[in-house]
Scaffold this motif. Structure first.
Motif, PDB file in Angstrom:
ATOM      1  N   ALA A  81       0.830  -1.210   0.000  1.00 25.39           N
ATOM      2  CA  ALA A  81       0.000   0.000   0.000  1.00 25.39           C
ATOM      3  C   ALA A  81       0.864   1.259   0.000  1.00 25.39           C
ATOM      4  CB  ALA A  81      -0.928  -0.003   1.208  1.00 25.39           C
ATOM      5  N   GLN A  82       1.917   1.266   0.803  1.00 20.97           N
ATOM      6  CA  GLN A  82       2.805   2.427   0.835  1.00 20.97           C
ATOM      7  C   GLN A  82       3.526   2.611  -0.496  1.00 20.97           C
ATOM      8  OE1 GLN A  82       5.131   1.502   4.310  1.00 20.97           O
ATOM      9  NE2 GLN A  82       3.854   2.805   5.612  1.00 20.97           N
ATOM     10  N   GLU A  83       3.880   1.527  -1.135  1.00 19.76           N
ATOM     11  CA  GLU A  83       4.519   1.603  -2.456  1.00 19.76           C
ATOM     12  C   GLU A  83       3.569   2.242  -3.473  1.00 19.76           C
ATOM     13  OE1 GLU A  83       6.075  -1.529  -5.796  1.00 19.76           O
ATOM     14  OE2 GLU A  83       6.362  -2.037  -3.682  1.00 19.76           O
ATOM     15  N   TRP A  84       2.285   1.858  -3.431  1.00 18.22           N
ATOM     16  CA  TRP A  84       1.289   2.425  -4.340  1.00 18.22           C
ATOM     17  C   TRP A  84       1.099   3.924  -4.078  1.00 18.22           C
ATOM     18  CZ3 TRP A  84      -3.616   4.533  -3.367  1.00 18.22           C
ATOM     19  CH2 TRP A  84      -4.376   4.791  -4.494  1.00 18.22           C
ATOM     20  N   VAL A  85       1.042   4.310  -2.820  1.00 17.01           N
ATOM     21  CA  VAL A  85       0.868   5.722  -2.468  1.00 17.01           C
ATOM     22  C   VAL A  85       2.055   6.536  -2.966  1.00 17.01           C
ATOM     23  CG1 VAL A  85       0.829   7.341  -0.528  1.00 17.01           C
ATOM     24  CG2 VAL A  85      -0.658   5.356  -0.504  1.00 17.01           C
TER      25      VAL A  85
END
Length: 99
Positions: A81-85
């Protein structure tokens, strides 16, 4: 110094209210369409609660569309999720300022 004067040096403009471009006729409209705290993408835990406590649980991915956050998909865990953000921040050509 008056009762309602702002704090800070007198030779600097106030940072409390961003300036609007006088040449852009839709500047006020574009300012209202900015997301809260300029966060265009965010993630939330799928089953409520504090996300930092359970990093292995799935996340809901949300993206700002100009009016509200819309669900885009899911991520397997906090790292994904942090990578996508952070994808949006790394790619300068995909800014949302053009809305």
């Amino acid at each position: 110094m008056g009762k309602h004067s702002r704090p800070g040096p007198p030779n600097q403009p106030s940072r409390a209210v961003p300036r609007l471009d006088a040449d852009a006729s839709l500047a006020a409209y574009a300012k209202r369409r900015r997301p809260p705290m300029d966060i265009y993408r965010r993630h939330r835990p799928l089953h409520d609660g504090a996300g930092h406590l359970r990093p292995d649980e799935p996340r809901v991915l949300e993206e700002w569309d100009g009016f509200a956050y819309q669900v885009i998909g899911t991520a397997a865990d906090l790292a994904a999720a942090q990578e996508w953000v952070n994808e949006l921040r790394l790619d300068d050509s995909a800014t949302c300022d053009d809305l």
